[in-house]
Enzyme design. Sequence first.
Site, short mmCIF file in Angstrom:
data_model
loop_
_atom_site.label_atom_id
_atom_site.label_comp_id
_atom_site.label_asym_id
_atom_site.label_seq_id
_atom_site.Cartn_x
_atom_site.Cartn_y
_atom_site.Cartn_z
N ILE A 1 52.41 -9.32 1.72
CA ILE A 1 52.44 -10.14 2.93
C ILE A 1 51.37 -9.72 3.94
O ILE A 1 51.12 -10.40 4.92
CB ILE A 1 53.86 -10.11 3.55
CG1 ILE A 1 54.89 -10.56 2.52
CG2 ILE A 1 53.97 -10.98 4.78
CD1 ILE A 1 54.62 -11.92 1.91
N GLU B 1 45.80 -4.25 7.06
CA GLU B 1 46.07 -4.29 8.51
C GLU B 1 46.13 -2.92 9.18
O GLU B 1 46.84 -2.74 10.18
CB GLU B 1 47.36 -5.08 8.80
CG GLU B 1 47.33 -6.51 8.27
CD GLU B 1 48.60 -7.32 8.59
OE1 GLU B 1 49.28 -7.00 9.57
OE2 GLU B 1 48.88 -8.27 7.84
N HIS C 1 63.09 -4.12 4.22
CA HIS C 1 63.74 -3.42 5.34
C HIS C 1 64.51 -2.21 4.88
O HIS C 1 65.00 -1.43 5.68
CB HIS C 1 64.66 -4.38 6.09
CG HIS C 1 63.92 -5.59 6.59
ND1 HIS C 1 63.74 -6.70 5.81
CD2 HIS C 1 63.26 -5.82 7.74
CE1 HIS C 1 63.03 -7.60 6.49
NE2 HIS C 1 62.72 -7.07 7.65
N1 GLN Z 1 51.08 -10.03 7.98
C1 GLN Z 1 52.12 -9.39 8.71
C2 GLN Z 1 52.47 -8.06 8.04
O1 GLN Z 1 52.44 -7.99 6.87
C3 GLN Z 1 53.36 -10.24 8.81
C4 GLN Z 1 54.41 -9.58 9.63
C5 GLN Z 1 55.56 -10.47 9.99
O2 GLN Z 1 55.81 -11.43 9.34
N2 GLN Z 1 56.28 -10.13 10.99
O3 GLN Z 1 52.82 -7.10 8.68
ZN ZN Z 2 57.75 -11.27 7.75
#
Ligand code: GLN
Ligand code: ZN
Length: 765
Positions: free
Chosen positions: A437, A490, A700
């Site tokens: 993600i 990131e 999580h």
């Molecule tokens: N791209 C973001 C991450 O991977 C998405 C975070 C989110 O959806 N809150 O941290």
């Molecule tokens: Zn998310």
Amino acid sequence: MSHTLSSNLGYPRIGENREWKKALEAFWSGKVEELAFNKQIEQIRLDNLKLQQAKGVDLIPVGDFSLYDHMLDTATMFGLVPKRFPYEGGVVPLSTYYAMARGSQGATACEMTKWFNTNYHYIVPELNEAKPTLTVNKPLEAYREAKEKLGIDGKPVIIGLYTFLKLSKGYKSDQIDALIEELLPLYTQILAELEQEGATYVQIDEPIFVQSLAKSDISRIQHIYATLAKAAPNLKLILQTYFDSVEHYEDLIQLPVHGIGLDFVHGLEANLKQIQSYGFPSDKVLAAGIIDGRNIWQADLTQKLDLLHMISSFVSNDRLLIQPSSSLLHVPVSTRKEVKLEPILLDALAFAEQKLDEITLITKAINVGKTSVAAELASNQKVLSALNTSAYRNKRNVQEATANIASLPAARNSSFTARRGIQEAKWQLPFLPTTTIGSFPQTIEVRNARKNWRNGQWTPEQYEQFIQEQIGHWIALQEELGLDVLVHGEFERTDMVEFFGEKLVGFAFTSNGWVQSYGSRCVKPPIIFGDVEFVEAMTVKETAYAQSLTQKPVKGMLTGPITILNWSFVRSDITREQVAYQIALALREEVEALEQAGIEMIQVDEPALREGLPLKKQDWQAYLDWSVLAFRLSTATVRDTTQIHTHMCYCEFHDIIDSIRALDADVISIETSRSHGELIHSFEEHTYDQGIGLGVYDIHSPRVPSVEEMVEMIERALQVLEPELFWINPDCGLKTRSKEETIASLRVMVEAAKLFRERKLAAIQ
Ligand code: GLN
Ligand code: ZN
């Protein structure tokens, strides 16, 4: 002669320097004993009251303070402790209280959810586990404390019975009446004891009254308030609503209470119209919420006085309370610590403390006359107009662009069906492509590096070098794991909104503008104060660097316009819709820059799209329409071969599925693993026929799931979704996980994907 009084509905708990947060966390970690902790907390609580007293607020709320959350306070006051926590009746021990909030060995925490449309989260009471009893009269204790220690005749605040019930879980709709009968004696006892103690006012919060109520709700509410009024005939009960206009106004104003509190900021038009159409009972007090309890701007005081003038044809001044639109819990404590902000911005801000000044000032203007505050009104006009007429808010190019929004491209060149084939040909991805993600673990090392760079210990070059090393390391790892679409990780971002806010024009950041989000966790939202504008590429360097290291596609990673909007404090001189378009157009430039730099898969995250939904269903569509348009404005101009992804962090999907589809993203990834059954079920009724990745494991939790678990999840999903459009990914970003957990889980995930590919191959042969 009686006159207009000033009132407050609730004050931030956290203290000017987040003393409250620090005290809680020290206590949890065992560094402070309960006795000392209670002393610290008492000090903060009394300081908050003293401040309101010093400001000259007439009706000071007591009992709004909390050791964690006010819903949890109410549940524990009623002894509603689920059986999995240690509890033997009587006053709930602090250890049990915190176990319910945070979980403990062997007992999962109670569920936490958003408080209406705010970013505050409350603990959801569970009504099926215990019979409610009054273990302690918390409002009474709070009232006594303020009276004895500070001589304040406070206004105890309690969550109304109906709101408490509606926000709780663990019962079926046919049990509502029985539950009301169980809770009513507790509420009547609280009020009777307050009356006996000599309290004058009680604020009963019923924010649920701004959401759709059925006729059956109304008769229950009538029964509840008739009973409460009888229990304490001399108490001045104020039925307080907030966050929007009330439903069933005509019925509610007839309830046997002393006053009705209405929100004249967020429900302004509708509440005003109801007063104009139906009048306001002459025997009641109108608690007029005119100062915004949800935003950080100074009010236009002259405008507020005009509004009150209008209201005064329906309610006489001696029946008026001047107050914030909601508790001030939702704004930072004080602007006094903000020394770094530019004066033109700083002067126009009002946090909780400053809002109290506005309330007493307006009250004075009404009681003594406008001329008594002429100087203040003039200076208020001056600071507001200085900001409004400043270059920050008058960027001609930005305003021209948003004024012509209808003429801007908001649709891709080709339909998804056409793009699908084109993209398959270009990308040649395997069956069930795997990806993540966006973020990878933000280790201590990463956070320290950023700290070193921010405080000047490291040069920008050193920091950049460090980020590149991280990217390189994780690109290699992703290749080794066998993922199909890679990300850069990131590492350069602390926060997905702050990162973009710092690089776009129109944003400002406070040093101390903290607001409680849940428990001791506070957030410091950016302030969107000017026209938003793109300056230079924000993510191209890191993303292109990552792409230079691999043959596999690297997905660019942006935060979407609606999430940036919803997680910020937003200027109020133009509509949120307009601000959303400004952000969207700035992001479009970033999308185009990425594409030009050879990044042809771009993910635009919208985790906060859903939480921005208005409280009233009838307002949903308008919000969704402009949100979808904003998303499309930022993503529509790319080539057909460029693949737009989006990500959302929730699973309640079905009621907004048409809008989600309308985003026209090529691929969406959503969080599902915590309620998999439910989500997949909803796809049986609502087909989704664009690319989709359902999170196959819960990020999580630190637990590394087994291949079998993931396989099962994928199998179930593939029964309702088209396999050729299905992606395999974790259900959110991995920044909070450790490196070991992350690698282990991703290894399992790729293995699960391979298993399906082999099965498919076998089926063909
Ligand atoms: N791209 C973001 C991450 O991977 C998405 C975070 C989110 O959806 N809150 O941290
Ligand atoms: Zn998310």
